[in-house]
Design a protein around this motif. Structure first.
Motif, PDB file in Angstrom:
ATOM      1  N   ARG A   1       0.857  -1.101   0.055  1.00 28.93           N
ATOM      2  CA  ARG A   1      -0.145   0.065  -0.067  1.00 28.93           C
ATOM      3  C   ARG A   1       0.568   1.498   0.316  1.00 28.93           C
ATOM      4  O   ARG A   1       2.089   0.916   0.318  1.00 28.93           O
ATOM      5  N   THR A   2       0.618   2.034  -1.038  1.00 29.06           N
ATOM      6  CA  THR A   2       0.703   3.537  -1.224  1.00 29.06           C
ATOM      7  C   THR A   2      -0.364   4.194  -0.183  1.00 29.06           C
ATOM      8  O   THR A   2      -1.362   4.123   0.188  1.00 29.06           O
TER       9      THR A   2
ATOM     10  N   LEU B   1      -2.304   1.199  -4.454  1.00 29.19           N
ATOM     11  CA  LEU B   1      -1.710  -0.838  -4.464  1.00 29.19           C
ATOM     12  C   LEU B   1      -1.168  -1.549  -5.369  1.00 29.19           C
ATOM     13  O   LEU B   1      -0.875  -1.121  -6.462  1.00 29.19           O
ATOM     14  N   TRP B   2      -0.102  -2.232  -4.788  1.00 29.20           N
ATOM     15  CA  TRP B   2       0.689  -2.891  -5.760  1.00 29.20           C
ATOM     16  C   TRP B   2       0.677  -4.256  -5.646  1.00 29.20           C
ATOM     17  O   TRP B   2       0.842  -4.506  -4.183  1.00 29.20           O
TER      18      TRP B   2
ATOM     19  N   ALA C   1      -4.750  -1.403 -15.492  1.00 24.74           N
ATOM     20  CA  ALA C   1      -3.061  -0.838 -14.323  1.00 24.74           C
ATOM     21  C   ALA C   1      -2.581   0.714 -14.413  1.00 24.74           C
ATOM     22  O   ALA C   1      -2.946   0.555 -15.800  1.00 24.74           O
ATOM     23  N   ARG C   2      -2.316   0.647 -13.761  1.00 26.96           N
ATOM     24  CA  ARG C   2      -1.747   2.616 -13.984  1.00 26.96           C
ATOM     25  C   ARG C   2      -0.296   1.849 -14.950  1.00 26.96           C
ATOM     26  O   ARG C   2       0.030   2.300 -15.619  1.00 26.96           O
TER      27      ARG C   2
ATOM     28  N   GLU D   1       0.275  -2.022 -10.757  1.00 31.68           N
ATOM     29  CA  GLU D   1       0.073  -0.674  -9.661  1.00 31.68           C
ATOM     30  C   GLU D   1      -1.144  -0.659  -9.818  1.00 31.68           C
ATOM     31  O   GLU D   1      -1.536  -0.021 -11.452  1.00 31.68           O
ATOM     32  N   LEU D   2      -1.929   0.370  -9.238  1.00 32.23           N
ATOM     33  CA  LEU D   2      -3.335   0.588  -9.324  1.00 32.23           C
ATOM     34  C   LEU D   2      -4.329   1.819  -8.428  1.00 32.23           C
ATOM     35  O   LEU D   2      -3.751   1.421  -6.967  1.00 32.23           O
ATOM     36  N   ASP D   3      -4.452   2.752  -8.742  1.00 38.25           N
ATOM     37  CA  ASP D   3      -4.467   4.017  -8.224  1.00 38.25           C
ATOM     38  C   ASP D   3      -6.317   3.150  -7.578  1.00 38.25           C
ATOM     39  O   ASP D   3      -7.470   3.419  -8.258  1.00 38.25           O
ATOM     40  N   ILE D   4      -6.349   3.661  -5.671  1.00 40.34           N
ATOM     41  CA  ILE D   4      -7.523   3.385  -5.537  1.00 40.34           C
ATOM     42  C   ILE D   4      -8.144   4.292  -4.697  1.00 40.34           C
ATOM     43  O   ILE D   4      -9.179   4.431  -5.257  1.00 40.34           O
TER      44      ILE D   4
END
Length: 134
Positions: free
Chosen positions: A68-69, A73-74, A108-109, A126-129
């Motif tokens: 998590r950032t 989400l990675w 996905a980004r 990697e996906l922007d949540i």
């Protein structure tokens, strides 16, 4: 924050990984996973695709890793095959299968694959949540 799950290959591993991901998103981003449910649905779909593809094409999935950032989400899925994911040609919506990489590219980004030598490979996305601050 990072969560790692050791996986045992079998018919329930895709659902198990979806459940792990849903619980992590709820814990990290709130009970709804995010103010907008679509990123959560996208994350669950992509996790299902990666784990399902590992079972069908790659070998046994052995690890799910979620990072998590602040807003993203990675996800990493490791499997026992060294073969990198490859497209079966141009996407065709009328096919009953073969949509996994197309979905990764669309939702996905970014995504990729990393060789792990004798341990196979890791496919990640990697996906922007949460929406980016404007």
């Amino acid at each position: 924050m990072t969560l790692r799950y050791d996986l045992k290959d079998g018919p329930g591993v895709v659902a198990e990984c979806r459940d792990h991901t849903r619980r992590a998103l709820d814990a990290w981003f709130g009970p709804a996973g995010a103010p907008d449910r679509q990123p959560v649905a996208d994350a669950l779909l992509l996790v299902s695709e990666l784990v399902g593809n590992a079972r069908r094409h790659g070998g046994a999935p052995y690890e799910l890793r979620l990072d998590r950032t602040a807003r993203a989400l990675w996800v990493q899925v490791s499997d026992t095959s060294p073969r990198r994911p490859r497209s079966r040609g141009p996407h065709r919506a009328d096919r009953p299968s073969g949509h996994g990489l197309y979905l990764l590219e669309r939702l996905a980004r970014q995504w990729g694959s990393v060789p792990r030598g004798r341990e196979g490979k890791t496919v990640w996305f990697e996906l922007d949540i949460l929406p980016q601050a404007g």
